[in-house]
Scaffold this motif. Sequence first.
Motif, PDB file in Angstrom:
ATOM      1  N   LEU A  17       0.831  -1.200   0.000  1.00 30.65           N
ATOM      2  CA  LEU A  17       0.000   0.000   0.000  1.00 30.65           C
ATOM      3  C   LEU A  17       0.868   1.253   0.000  1.00 30.65           C
ATOM      4  CD1 LEU A  17      -3.067   0.811   0.266  1.00 30.65           C
ATOM      5  CD2 LEU A  17      -2.581   1.168   2.694  1.00 30.65           C
ATOM      6  N   ILE A  18       0.503   2.216  -0.815  1.00 24.88           N
ATOM      7  CA  ILE A  18       1.235   3.480  -0.890  1.00 24.88           C
ATOM      8  C   ILE A  18       0.740   4.414   0.219  1.00 24.88           C
ATOM      9  CG2 ILE A  18       1.713   5.504  -2.318  1.00 24.88           C
ATOM     10  CD1 ILE A  18       1.135   3.667  -4.772  1.00 24.88           C
ATOM     11  N   PRO A  19       1.628   4.951   1.062  1.00 26.89           N
ATOM     12  CA  PRO A  19       1.181   5.878   2.110  1.00 26.89           C
ATOM     13  C   PRO A  19       0.642   7.172   1.505  1.00 26.89           C
ATOM     14  CG  PRO A  19       3.570   5.843   1.997  1.00 26.89           C
ATOM     15  CD  PRO A  19       3.086   4.752   1.091  1.00 26.89           C
ATOM     16  N   GLY A  29      -1.220  -3.381  10.798  1.00 28.52           N
ATOM     17  CA  GLY A  29      -1.359  -3.222   9.362  1.00 28.52           C
ATOM     18  C   GLY A  29      -0.307  -2.278   8.837  1.00 28.52           C
ATOM     19  N   THR A  30       0.938  -2.542   9.189  1.00 31.34           N
ATOM     20  CA  THR A  30       2.023  -1.573   8.969  1.00 31.34           C
ATOM     21  C   THR A  30       2.345  -1.323   7.503  1.00 31.34           C
ATOM     22  OG1 THR A  30       4.247  -0.984   9.746  1.00 31.34           O
ATOM     23  CG2 THR A  30       3.892  -3.288   9.101  1.00 31.34           C
ATOM     24  N   GLY A  31       1.999  -2.271   6.596  1.00 34.96           N
ATOM     25  CA  GLY A  31       2.365  -2.072   5.193  1.00 34.96           C
ATOM     26  C   GLY A  31       3.871  -1.919   5.050  1.00 34.96           C
ATOM     27  N   PRO A  32       4.345  -0.876   4.363  1.00 38.32           N
ATOM     28  CA  PRO A  32       5.785  -0.671   4.229  1.00 38.32           C
ATOM     29  C   PRO A  32       6.414  -0.001   5.443  1.00 38.32           C
ATOM     30  CG  PRO A  32       4.639   1.023   3.018  1.00 38.32           C
ATOM     31  CD  PRO A  32       3.572   0.095   3.551  1.00 38.32           C
ATOM     32  N   ALA A  42      -0.168  -8.815   7.657  1.00 42.42           N
ATOM     33  CA  ALA A  42      -0.449 -10.169   7.183  1.00 42.42           C
ATOM     34  C   ALA A  42       0.291 -10.484   5.893  1.00 42.42           C
ATOM     35  CB  ALA A  42      -1.952 -10.348   6.974  1.00 42.42           C
ATOM     36  N   SER A  43       1.007  -9.504   5.333  1.00 41.21           N
ATOM     37  CA  SER A  43       1.683  -9.675   4.051  1.00 41.21           C
ATOM     38  C   SER A  43       3.192  -9.709   4.219  1.00 41.21           C
ATOM     39  CB  SER A  43       1.301  -8.526   3.108  1.00 41.21           C
ATOM     40  OG  SER A  43       2.164  -8.485   1.988  1.00 41.21           O
ATOM     41  N   GLU A  44       3.808 -10.808   3.778  1.00 36.55           N
ATOM     42  CA  GLU A  44       5.272 -10.895   3.826  1.00 36.55           C
ATOM     43  C   GLU A  44       5.906  -9.909   2.856  1.00 36.55           C
ATOM     44  OE1 GLU A  44       7.204 -12.207   5.820  1.00 36.55           O
ATOM     45  OE2 GLU A  44       6.408 -14.066   6.660  1.00 36.55           O
ATOM     46  N   VAL A  45       5.226  -9.634   1.734  1.00 34.36           N
ATOM     47  CA  VAL A  45       5.741  -8.648   0.784  1.00 34.36           C
ATOM     48  C   VAL A  45       5.841  -7.284   1.443  1.00 34.36           C
ATOM     49  CG1 VAL A  45       5.281  -7.419  -1.371  1.00 34.36           C
ATOM     50  CG2 VAL A  45       4.896  -9.882  -1.244  1.00 34.36           C
ATOM     51  N   ALA A  46       4.764  -6.880   2.122  1.00 32.54           N
ATOM     52  CA  ALA A  46       4.766  -5.588   2.806  1.00 32.54           C
ATOM     53  C   ALA A  46       5.848  -5.538   3.874  1.00 32.54           C
ATOM     54  CB  ALA A  46       3.394  -5.330   3.423  1.00 32.54           C
ATOM     55  N   GLY A  68       8.619  -7.095   3.957  1.00 36.38           N
ATOM     56  CA  GLY A  68       9.929  -6.963   3.320  1.00 36.38           C
ATOM     57  C   GLY A  68      10.268  -5.512   3.052  1.00 36.38           C
ATOM     58  N   TYR A  69       9.283  -4.762   2.554  1.00 37.25           N
ATOM     59  CA  TYR A  69       9.487  -3.329   2.343  1.00 37.25           C
ATOM     60  C   TYR A  69       9.697  -2.617   3.679  1.00 37.25           C
ATOM     61  CZ  TYR A  69       8.356  -3.226  -2.642  1.00 37.25           C
ATOM     62  OH  TYR A  69       8.385  -3.375  -4.007  1.00 37.25           O
ATOM     63  N   ALA A  70       8.916  -2.992   4.689  1.00 41.20           N
ATOM     64  CA  ALA A  70       9.018  -2.331   5.992  1.00 41.20           C
ATOM     65  C   ALA A  70      10.419  -2.502   6.584  1.00 41.20           C
ATOM     66  CB  ALA A  70       7.962  -2.892   6.943  1.00 41.20           C
ATOM     67  N   ARG A  71      10.948  -3.714   6.512  1.00 41.85           N
ATOM     68  CA  ARG A  71      12.293  -3.955   7.062  1.00 41.85           C
ATOM     69  C   ARG A  71      13.346  -3.181   6.268  1.00 41.85           C
ATOM     70  NH1 ARG A  71      10.023  -9.458   7.243  1.00 41.85           N
ATOM     71  NH2 ARG A  71       9.433  -9.878   9.412  1.00 41.85           N
ATOM     72  N   ALA A  72      13.191  -3.148   4.952  1.00 38.82           N
ATOM     73  CA  ALA A  72      14.142  -2.393   4.133  1.00 38.82           C
ATOM     74  C   ALA A  72      14.065  -0.906   4.438  1.00 38.82           C
ATOM     75  CB  ALA A  72      13.859  -2.643   2.649  1.00 38.82           C
ATOM     76  N   ASN A  73      12.862  -0.389   4.685  1.00 39.45           N
ATOM     77  CA  ASN A  73      12.713   1.024   5.027  1.00 39.45           C
ATOM     78  C   ASN A  73      13.334   1.334   6.381  1.00 39.45           C
ATOM     79  OD1 ASN A  73      11.364   2.258   2.794  1.00 39.45           O
ATOM     80  ND2 ASN A  73       9.512   1.153   3.329  1.00 39.45           N
ATOM     81  N   ALA A  74      13.131   0.443   7.354  1.00 38.11           N
ATOM     82  CA  ALA A  74      13.734   0.656   8.663  1.00 38.11           C
ATOM     83  C   ALA A  74      15.256   0.691   8.562  1.00 38.11           C
ATOM     84  CB  ALA A  74      13.288  -0.442   9.626  1.00 38.11           C
ATOM     85  N   GLU A  75      15.806  -0.199   7.758  1.00 34.87           N
ATOM     86  CA  GLU A  75      17.255  -0.241   7.554  1.00 34.87           C
ATOM     87  C   GLU A  75      17.745   1.041   6.896  1.00 34.87           C
ATOM     88  OE1 GLU A  75      20.925  -1.811   8.052  1.00 34.87           O
ATOM     89  OE2 GLU A  75      19.121  -2.952   8.572  1.00 34.87           O
ATOM     90  N   ALA A  76      17.044   1.478   5.847  1.00 36.38           N
ATOM     91  CA  ALA A  76      17.457   2.673   5.110  1.00 36.38           C
ATOM     92  C   ALA A  76      17.385   3.927   5.970  1.00 36.38           C
ATOM     93  CB  ALA A  76      16.580   2.846   3.871  1.00 36.38           C
ATOM     94  N   LEU A  77      16.447   3.950   6.908  1.00 38.53           N
ATOM     95  CA  LEU A  77      16.266   5.116   7.779  1.00 38.53           C
ATOM     96  C   LEU A  77      17.086   5.027   9.060  1.00 38.53           C
ATOM     97  CD1 LEU A  77      12.409   5.468   7.315  1.00 38.53           C
ATOM     98  CD2 LEU A  77      14.143   7.097   6.511  1.00 38.53           C
TER      99      LEU A  77
END
Length: 273
Positions: free
Chosen positions: A86-88, A116-119, A140-144, A146-155
Motif C-alpha cells: 500500500l502506498i502511504p 497493518g504496517t504495510g511498508p 499479514a503480508s510478507e511482501v509488505a 519486506g518493504y518495511a524492514r528495508a525502510n527501517a534499515e534505510a532510515l
Amino acid sequence: MRSGLTLGEAAARLERVSDTPRLDAELLLAHSLGVERDRLLLDGVRDGGADFAALVERRAGGEPLAYLTGSRHFWTVEIKVGPGVLIPRPDSETLLDAAAAHFRGTAGPRRVLDLGTGPGSLLLAALDEWPRASGVGVDASEVALGYARANAEALGMADRAAFAIGDWGAGLVERFDLILCNPPYIAEGDAEVARDVAAHEPHEALYAGESGLDDYRRIVPQLAGLLGEAGLAVLEIGHSQAESVAKLLEAAGFSPVLHRDLAGRARALSITG
C-alpha cells in the motif's frame, strides 16, 4: 524519430490519469535522470530521453506514480514502495497529528504498535518523531513486511523497529503507549475508488467486506488488551465511517474522539487507555 518527450508533452499525456499531471511529469523526469526535482527545476531541464518516455507511458497506463519512482514522502520520512504494498497517503498523517497533539509537552511514547504496517509508514514516521521510542509493526503480508524492514534499515531504525507477520493484534501480550492503525476500510464494489488504486494496489490492504467495517470488528475488541495506561490508539477511517466505527468503539467501552484531515473530512478516531 525523436524518442524523448518534453515536460509539456508529458504533462499533456498524463492529464487523463492524474490530477497533477505537470507535477507527475516533473517527478518522473527527475527520477529518470537520477536527480531531485528541485535540482531539475533549478537547472531548467525541460525534456528527457527514452527512459523518461517509457515512465510516462506506464503512468499514462494507470501505474501509480510512487511505484514508478519507488518511493513516497510521508510525514518526515521517505518510504520505499512497490507492487504488492500500500502506498502511504497524506490523509494518514492525520493519525500522527493526533498522536503529536496527545503527547505534546511529554517525553512521548516509548513503545509504539502499528497494526497493518504495510511498508512501515506509520511506525517509522512515529519513531522519527520520537527518537527515544521503539516499536512493532504487524502485517499479514510478507511482501509488505519486506518493504518495511528495508525502510527501517534505510532510515537507520532497524534496531528500534521490529516487524512480524500477524493477524492484527492477535497473540500480542505487550501493552503499548501508542497504537496506530490504518486498516482496509473500503466497501467491496465501491465505485469511488480511483482506477489506478483498484487496479494496482493490493486488494487485501484496501477492501473490508460489504460495508468496509470487517477489520474494525476484529481490531476493536483487541484494543483494551493492547493499550497501556494513559496510552493513545488512533484508527484511520473512511470519510463516511465516523459514526459506524465510533459505535463499535463505544460498545467496547471507549469514548472516541474524531479527527479531521486537512480537507476537513472525518479521517481518524482516537481513544485513550
